[in-house]
Design a protein around this motif. Structure first.
Motif, PDB file in Angstrom:
ATOM      1  N   SER A 170     -21.777  51.425  28.793  1.00 14.83           N
ATOM      2  CA  SER A 170     -20.414  51.246  29.508  1.00 14.83           C
ATOM      3  C   SER A 170     -19.388  50.495  29.582  1.00 14.83           C
ATOM      4  CB  SER A 170     -20.984  50.370  31.022  1.00 14.83           C
ATOM      5  OG  SER A 170     -21.951  49.300  30.784  1.00 14.83           O
ATOM      6  N   LEU A 171     -18.613  50.645  29.200  1.00 17.42           N
ATOM      7  CA  LEU A 171     -17.089  49.111  28.688  1.00 17.42           C
ATOM      8  C   LEU A 171     -16.862  48.436  30.406  1.00 17.42           C
ATOM      9  CD1 LEU A 171     -15.973  51.296  25.888  1.00 17.42           C
ATOM     10  CD2 LEU A 171     -17.637  49.808  26.380  1.00 17.42           C
ATOM     11  N   PRO A 172     -16.866  47.526  30.273  1.00 19.67           N
ATOM     12  CA  PRO A 172     -15.700  46.920  31.318  1.00 19.67           C
ATOM     13  C   PRO A 172     -15.346  46.913  31.575  1.00 19.67           C
ATOM     14  CG  PRO A 172     -16.128  45.252  30.012  1.00 19.67           C
ATOM     15  CD  PRO A 172     -16.264  46.145  29.410  1.00 19.67           C
ATOM     16  N   GLU A 173     -14.637  46.605  32.742  1.00 14.78           N
ATOM     17  CA  GLU A 173     -12.479  46.680  33.327  1.00 14.78           C
ATOM     18  C   GLU A 173     -12.082  44.967  32.581  1.00 14.78           C
ATOM     19  OE1 GLU A 173     -10.049  48.616  34.463  1.00 14.78           O
ATOM     20  OE2 GLU A 173     -12.145  49.969  33.868  1.00 14.78           O
ATOM     21  N   PRO A 174     -11.427  44.741  32.568  1.00 18.05           N
ATOM     22  CA  PRO A 174     -11.134  43.463  32.214  1.00 18.05           C
ATOM     23  C   PRO A 174     -10.064  42.207  32.704  1.00 18.05           C
ATOM     24  CG  PRO A 174      -8.243  44.547  31.748  1.00 18.05           C
ATOM     25  CD  PRO A 174      -9.822  46.129  32.286  1.00 18.05           C
ATOM     26  N   ILE A 175     -10.436  41.604  33.257  1.00 18.11           N
ATOM     27  CA  ILE A 175     -10.691  40.214  34.446  1.00 18.11           C
ATOM     28  C   ILE A 175      -9.333  39.630  33.895  1.00 18.11           C
ATOM     29  CG2 ILE A 175     -13.143  40.450  34.796  1.00 18.11           C
ATOM     30  CD1 ILE A 175     -13.337  37.703  33.594  1.00 18.11           C
ATOM     31  N   ARG A 176      -9.074  38.645  35.138  1.00 14.99           N
ATOM     32  CA  ARG A 176      -7.489  37.190  34.240  1.00 14.99           C
ATOM     33  C   ARG A 176      -8.809  36.518  34.366  1.00 14.99           C
ATOM     34  NH1 ARG A 176      -5.683  39.546  39.613  1.00 14.99           N
ATOM     35  NH2 ARG A 176      -6.679  38.853  40.423  1.00 14.99           N
ATOM     36  N   PRO A 177      -8.222  36.173  33.160  1.00 13.72           N
ATOM     37  CA  PRO A 177      -8.926  34.745  32.447  1.00 13.72           C
ATOM     38  C   PRO A 177      -8.926  33.728  33.450  1.00 13.72           C
ATOM     39  CG  PRO A 177      -6.282  34.856  32.109  1.00 13.72           C
ATOM     40  CD  PRO A 177      -6.362  36.180  32.925  1.00 13.72           C
ATOM     41  N   SER A 178      -9.898  33.871  34.248  1.00 16.69           N
ATOM     42  CA  SER A 178      -9.644  33.167  35.897  1.00 16.69           C
ATOM     43  C   SER A 178     -11.854  32.828  35.623  1.00 16.69           C
ATOM     44  CB  SER A 178      -9.342  33.835  37.089  1.00 16.69           C
ATOM     45  OG  SER A 178     -10.809  33.879  37.834  1.00 16.69           O
ATOM     46  N   LEU A 179     -12.165  31.366  36.050  1.00 14.95           N
ATOM     47  CA  LEU A 179     -13.710  30.908  36.165  1.00 14.95           C
ATOM     48  C   LEU A 179     -13.939  31.868  37.038  1.00 14.95           C
ATOM     49  CD1 LEU A 179     -15.312  29.250  34.453  1.00 14.95           C
ATOM     50  CD2 LEU A 179     -14.820  27.294  36.173  1.00 14.95           C
ATOM     51  N   ALA A 180     -13.416  31.544  38.304  1.00 18.76           N
ATOM     52  CA  ALA A 180     -13.702  33.163  39.298  1.00 18.76           C
ATOM     53  C   ALA A 180     -13.891  34.453  38.943  1.00 18.76           C
ATOM     54  CB  ALA A 180     -13.035  32.593  41.077  1.00 18.76           C
ATOM     55  N   GLU A 181     -12.902  34.622  38.840  1.00 16.81           N
ATOM     56  CA  GLU A 181     -13.478  36.530  37.774  1.00 16.81           C
ATOM     57  C   GLU A 181     -14.777  36.397  37.584  1.00 16.81           C
ATOM     58  OE1 GLU A 181     -10.793  38.978  37.790  1.00 16.81           O
ATOM     59  OE2 GLU A 181      -8.992  38.101  39.288  1.00 16.81           O
ATOM     60  N   PHE A 182     -14.492  35.382  36.058  1.00 15.44           N
ATOM     61  CA  PHE A 182     -15.696  35.648  35.522  1.00 15.44           C
ATOM     62  C   PHE A 182     -17.063  35.129  35.890  1.00 15.44           C
ATOM     63  CE2 PHE A 182     -18.753  34.316  33.015  1.00 15.44           C
ATOM     64  CZ  PHE A 182     -19.200  34.723  32.051  1.00 15.44           C
ATOM     65  N   THR A 183     -17.390  34.920  36.598  1.00 15.99           N
ATOM     66  CA  THR A 183     -18.325  34.750  37.548  1.00 15.99           C
ATOM     67  C   THR A 183     -18.355  35.933  38.571  1.00 15.99           C
ATOM     68  OG1 THR A 183     -18.408  32.167  37.262  1.00 15.99           O
ATOM     69  CG2 THR A 183     -19.867  32.760  39.547  1.00 15.99           C
ATOM     70  N   ARG A 184     -18.057  36.145  39.730  1.00 21.03           N
ATOM     71  CA  ARG A 184     -17.855  37.457  40.280  1.00 21.03           C
ATOM     72  C   ARG A 184     -18.570  38.614  38.920  1.00 21.03           C
ATOM     73  NH1 ARG A 184     -13.368  38.777  41.817  1.00 21.03           N
ATOM     74  NH2 ARG A 184     -13.056  36.769  42.983  1.00 21.03           N
ATOM     75  N   LEU A 185     -18.161  38.209  37.508  1.00 17.84           N
ATOM     76  CA  LEU A 185     -18.318  39.850  37.234  1.00 17.84           C
ATOM     77  C   LEU A 185     -19.753  39.415  36.310  1.00 17.84           C
ATOM     78  CD1 LEU A 185     -16.909  41.859  34.980  1.00 17.84           C
ATOM     79  CD2 LEU A 185     -17.479  39.932  33.539  1.00 17.84           C
ATOM     80  N   TYR A 186     -19.780  38.555  36.359  1.00 21.60           N
ATOM     81  CA  TYR A 186     -21.298  37.660  35.515  1.00 21.60           C
ATOM     82  C   TYR A 186     -22.345  38.087  36.391  1.00 21.60           C
ATOM     83  CZ  TYR A 186     -24.632  35.284  32.535  1.00 21.60           C
ATOM     84  OH  TYR A 186     -26.200  34.518  32.043  1.00 21.60           O
ATOM     85  N   GLU A 187     -22.577  37.407  37.659  1.00 23.29           N
ATOM     86  CA  GLU A 187     -23.310  37.616  39.259  1.00 23.29           C
ATOM     87  C   GLU A 187     -23.171  38.735  39.047  1.00 23.29           C
ATOM     88  OE1 GLU A 187     -22.518  34.603  41.998  1.00 23.29           O
ATOM     89  OE2 GLU A 187     -23.330  33.151  39.982  1.00 23.29           O
ATOM     90  N   ALA A 188     -22.560  40.121  39.095  1.00 17.54           N
ATOM     91  CA  ALA A 188     -22.635  41.499  39.327  1.00 17.54           C
ATOM     92  C   ALA A 188     -23.604  42.217  38.258  1.00 17.54           C
ATOM     93  CB  ALA A 188     -21.746  42.385  39.738  1.00 17.54           C
ATOM     94  N   ARG A 189     -23.853  41.184  37.291  1.00 15.77           N
ATOM     95  CA  ARG A 189     -24.432  42.504  35.992  1.00 15.77           C
ATOM     96  C   ARG A 189     -25.399  42.754  36.417  1.00 15.77           C
ATOM     97  NH1 ARG A 189     -25.836  37.502  35.371  1.00 15.77           N
ATOM     98  NH2 ARG A 189     -27.799  37.437  33.452  1.00 15.77           N
ATOM     99  N   THR A 190     -25.413  44.279  35.761  1.00 11.14           N
ATOM    100  CA  THR A 190     -27.341  44.732  35.912  1.00 11.14           C
ATOM    101  C   THR A 190     -28.295  44.604  34.822  1.00 11.14           C
ATOM    102  OG1 THR A 190     -26.471  46.684  34.988  1.00 11.14           O
ATOM    103  CG2 THR A 190     -26.852  46.308  37.940  1.00 11.14           C
TER     104      THR A 190
END
Ligand SMILES: *Cc1c(COP(=O)(O)O)cnc(C)c1O
Ligand SMILES: [Zn+2]
Length: 421
Positions: A401-421
């Motif tokens: 599975s390949l991720p969708e891109p995020i904006r270079p923002s800490l908040a977006e990174f954190t949301r992505l990281y915490e949603a990881r399986t």
């Protein structure tokens, strides 16, 4: 390069090789451009008059396949001629993979570090050396992909012309990785067996072209012995107890077994029983089917598998693969495409090795044979990773599975990281 005037006599042009011998009727012929027996049309094999060879002679040699030149049909000065210098690939101790499989000792012979990223550079280097000795000016082949890469590169390095024929639907990575070397690349409609038929017709018409796996096949096939020699040398001059080898034409498997026997008879390794296992994709498993049915002959099939490098429906060495596995107590088995993809991922995730589909086939078959109790998890085992996953990217693109891109923002990174399986 040796000039014609100083070229050694015929007996030295092919090193210690002495004849071409029929694998069916045993008839012998002079070394030269012959690939089928004149008595019975059986395939020919290079036979040797081997001098004493010591471990020291080998270890003092070059860091490529030419350290074994005295055991190959090549001239003694081969290492000094322009060539791609394949071989000396890593034998990786695969402890994390072994643990995942419940095995005690597992090794991966990793062929990715060859010049064009598969074991085919070995066979092509030997074929090219013999072809040059026989006066050929063009190096050619029908290919399932990796061979085309190796032929185009080796010819470029030697400064001779190349003509490679591949199935039109081959992986784009493999097509590009042949074209880049600048020889003639021909895409043929149909499968490998159609390409091979065309090449055989061409080889009759163009008898001044060396088709590495057709009219100079006896020399080509000998190159695969160097995989077996390296495994024995890297294990500390001994043989493993079990080895799993991918099977397309079957030549690699047959020659690894030959290499082990030669090292035993030369006294370079202690005698040992090595069970040899062949691996095929279920979508192209003619040798596996013949093994299961107890047949000595192999019925051709029409390939349909993601493992394109192994997609030969009518394998030239099929019957000899059956001989080797039956004699050594191994088997030939096959695995379906889903298991091939899953095994590519397992090898990558445990050992950091991204192998091509052929590696997925080999590991998937190992897992099946373990589950069936046909491979002993406690005995030292080697599997071959014959090529590079970067050449068969599409095989895994749906499974990873390949991720969708995020904006270079800490908040977006954190949301992505915490949603990881
Ligand atoms: C050609 C190939 C094989 C099979 O080799 P054979 O000697 O034809 O059986 C295995 N793996 C890869 C990656 C190949 O390109
Ligand atoms: Zn014969």
């Amino acid at each position: 390069m040796t000039s014609l005037a100083t070229r050694p006599d015929v007996s030295e042009r092919f090193g210690n090789a002495r004849a071409l011998t029929c694998r069916e009727c045993g008839a012998s012929f002079d070394l030269g451009a012959l690939h089928a027996c004149l008595e019975c049309f059986g395939p020919l094999e290079v036979s040797y008059d081997l001098p004493p060879v010591t471990r020291r002679m080998i270890t003092d040699g070059p860091q490529n396949i030419w350290r074994y030149a005295s055991l190959l049909p090549v001239p003694p000065d081969i290492a000094d001629r322009p060539n791609t210098e394949p071989g000396r690939t890593r034998l990786v101790r695969a402890d994390r993979l072994a643990k995942a499989l419940g095995m005690r000792q597992l090794w991966v012979k990793d062929e990715r570090s060859n010049p064009t990223h598969s074991f085919k550079d070995r066979v092509v280097a030997v074929a090219l050396a013999a072809a040059v000795e026989m006066g050929y000016q063009v190096l050619a082949c029908p290919s399932t992909g990796n061979l085309a890469n190796a032929v185009a590169a080796a010819a470029a390095k030697a400064g001779i012309e190349s003509v490679v024929l591949v199935p039109a639907n081959l992986e784009p990575e493999k097509i590009l990785a042949s074209a880049v070397y600048g020889g003639l690349l021909v895409k043929v409609e149909g499968g490998y067996d159609d390409v091979n038929r065309l090449a055989s017709e061409l080889a009759e018409e163009r008898d001044d072209w060396a088709f590495v796996n057709v009219n100079v096949r006896p020399y080509y096939a000998e190159g695969s012995k160097t995989i077996g020699y390296e495994i024995a040398e890297d294990l500390g001059w001994r043989l493993p107890r079990q080895i799993v080898v991918p099977v397309a034409s079957g030549a690699q498997l047959v020659k690894i077994d030959k290499a082990f026997s030669e090292f035993v008879s030369l006294g370079l390794v202690p005698e040992a029983d090595v069970r040899v296992y062949g691996a095929q994709a279920s979508g192209c498993a003619p040798v596996s089917a013949a093994y299961a049915a107890g047949h000595d002959v192999v019925q051709p099939v029409r390939p349909d598998t993601i493992a394109k490098s192994l997609a030969i429906g009518n394998p030239a060495d099929g019957p000899y693969v059956l001989d080797v596995v039956r004699r050594t107590g191994g088997t030939v088995a096959d695995a379906p495409d889903e298991e091939i993809v899953d095994s590519i991922r397992l090898l990558a995730a445990t050992e950091g090795i991204f192998g091509e589909t052929a590696a997925g086939v080999t590991l998937a078959v190992l897992r099946r044979l373990l589950a069936a109790g046909q491979i002993d998890p406690d005995e030292e085992t080697v599997i071959i990773n014959s090529g590079d996953g970067l050449k068969t990217l599409n095989a895994v693109s749906g499974a990873v599975s390949l991720p969708e891109p995020i904006r270079p923002s800490l908040a977006e990174f954190t949301r992505l990281y915490e949603a990881r399986t």
